[in-house]
Design an enzyme around this catalytic site. Structure first.
Site, PDB file in Angstrom:
ATOM      1  N   HIS A 278       0.855  -1.189   0.000  1.00  0.00           N
ATOM      2  CA  HIS A 278       0.000   0.000   0.000  1.00  0.00           C
ATOM      3  C   HIS A 278       0.885   1.231   0.000  1.00  0.00           C
ATOM      4  O   HIS A 278       1.927   1.253   0.660  1.00  0.00           O
ATOM      5  CB  HIS A 278      -0.916   0.004   1.231  1.00  0.00           C
ATOM      6  CG  HIS A 278      -2.034   0.993   1.135  1.00  0.00           C
ATOM      7  ND1 HIS A 278      -1.884   2.319   1.485  1.00  0.00           N
ATOM      8  CD2 HIS A 278      -3.314   0.858   0.721  1.00  0.00           C
ATOM      9  CE1 HIS A 278      -3.026   2.950   1.291  1.00  0.00           C
ATOM     10  NE2 HIS A 278      -3.919   2.099   0.828  1.00  0.00           N
ATOM     11  N   GLU A 331      -7.671  -4.935  -0.612  1.00  0.00           N
ATOM     12  CA  GLU A 331      -8.194  -5.712  -1.728  1.00  0.00           C
ATOM     13  C   GLU A 331      -8.087  -7.226  -1.504  1.00  0.00           C
ATOM     14  O   GLU A 331      -8.907  -7.996  -1.996  1.00  0.00           O
ATOM     15  CB  GLU A 331      -7.478  -5.345  -3.032  1.00  0.00           C
ATOM     16  CG  GLU A 331      -7.906  -4.021  -3.632  1.00  0.00           C
ATOM     17  CD  GLU A 331      -7.114  -2.850  -3.045  1.00  0.00           C
ATOM     18  OE1 GLU A 331      -6.161  -3.107  -2.275  1.00  0.00           O
ATOM     19  OE2 GLU A 331      -7.445  -1.696  -3.353  1.00  0.00           O
TER      20      GLU A 331
END
Length: 393
Positions: A278, A331
């Site tokens: 991320h 995700e």
């Protein structure tokens, strides 16, 4: 103009060098929330976003974004009734959906929603935020946000050769979304799991789609324009297009005995492992941690495989790339949860949009309070100008 004022004006026009992609650049103030990446924490206004997802319903958190406070019982009832009544589409939009679904068949419901959302704004008479009151802006965002699940599910079903399912006022935002998607009232556990996912993804700092919405709002454009632009940004695989791709990783691995060689091959090749990493978090993504807990409540082979893959990726990275931390992002387990709840994979990113539309709307409302247009500069790197324009041959 005095010399001091002239100097100030000149200085304000001087270019300022910033990191590529505006990484870490503070562009405005916000009271909506923040992401503290080094801590692995993010919040909506003054509340932990994860705690809100664990203890509140979607409508409560929506009210928090719109009105700045969590509702009491009476406010919750009124807000829920108001937004539920906005789920039905204008006749002009309903009539256009089959054509939009047919035209966007290869691209999917999210692409179709860009067109449908723009049409919705026109049909409802949305006007530039610059020209209307704060109450009207708020009403426009509520109308758009309430209609997005109806648009998405109708476009999906039409693309599958099915009739759209009309929304129900007696179901919550999340349960109604699943109902319109499948045609059946969802089990409570599945509806709650999707609700928690939706709450956890309403807002997340100045990501690409949120920033896009604010840039458009800064021009004074209408709410639909800002939301359509945000949807366009979200559709990119580097932003909202990853949940199904993360699940594709688990499909490619298939069984536990293939985890080790599959991951080692990708790590040594320098390939990206979808669902990991991320740009903000340097710790475990708190959304991923919450969604892993939800997935483990369902259990099953897919969950077991996902947990093992997460563990092995971190271990292999520690061995092959010491000092490089890589954790699951939202995700990875979002894909697992949505798969367990029966959502088709082409609806993973649209489901993300069904949540994020509330966050985009709140950012549009906040940006509309500031009349300063967002207008950065670019460094010119082309041929030296001015050059003589060649004569026509």
């Amino acid at each position: 103009m005095s010399n001091n004022r002239a100097a100030t004006a000149t200085a304000s026009l001087a270019p300022v060098e910033v990191p590529r992609g505006l990484a870490g650049v503070v562009v405005t103030d916000t009271a909506l929330g923040d992401v503290r990446g080094l801590e692995g924490f993010y919040h909506y206004r003054q509340y932990s976003a994860v705690e809100l997802a664990q203890s509140r319903g979607f409508e409560d958190v929506w009210h928090l974004f719109v009105h700045g406070e969590l509702p009491d019982a009476a406010q919750r009832t009124a807000f829920t009734a108001r937004t539920a009544a906005l789920r039905r589409l204008p006749d002009e939009v309903r009539a256009a959906l089959p054509g939009i679904a047919a035209a966007s068949g290869r691209s999917g419901p999210l692409a179709g929603m860009r067109t449908a959302l723009s049409l919705l704004g026109a049909a409802l008479g949305f006007r530039p935020v610059y020209d209307v009151s704060a109450d009207r802006r708020r009403a426009d965002t509520l109308a758009a946000s309430a209609a997005v699940p109806t648009l998405l599910t109708a476009l999906y079903r039409l693309g599958q050769g099915l009739d759209p399912v009309e929304p129900r006022d007696d179901l919550s935002y999340a349960a109604n979304y699943l109902y319109m998607l499948t045609g059946s009232e969802p089990e409570q556990a599945r509806a709650r799991a999707i609700e928690q996912y939706l709450i956890s993804t309403i807002d997340h700092g100045f990501n690409a789609s949120t920033f896009t919405a604010r840039v458009i709002a800064s021009t004074g454009a209408d709410v639909a324009a800002g939301l359509v632009g945000a949807v366009g940004a979200l559709s990119g695989p580097l932003h909202g297009g990853a949940p199904s791709r993360a699940l594709d990783t688990l499909d490619a691995i298939g069984t536990r005995d293939r985890i080790e060689p599959w991951i080692r091959e990708r790590v040594l090749a320098g390939d990206r492992i979808m669902g990991f990493g991320h740009p903000v978090y340097r710790t475990e993504d708190p959304r991923s941690r919450m969604l892993r807990d939800i997935a483990e409540q369902f259990g099953g082979p897919l969950v077991d495989l996902a947990v093992e893959v997460e563990s092995r990726v971190e271990a292999i990275l520690a061995e092959l790339k010491p000092g490089r931390e890589l954790h699951t992002n939202v995700e990875f387990y979002a894909g697992v949860v949505m798969e367990l709840c029966g959502l088709p994979r082409e609806m993973f990113t649209p489901t993300f949009a069904a949540a994020r539309v509330v966050g985009w709307s709140a950012n549009i409302l906040e940006q509309a309070q500031d009349s300063k247009i967002i207008r950065p500069a670019a460094r010119y790197v082309g041929p030296v100008a001015p050059a003589a324009v060649p004569a026509v041959a």
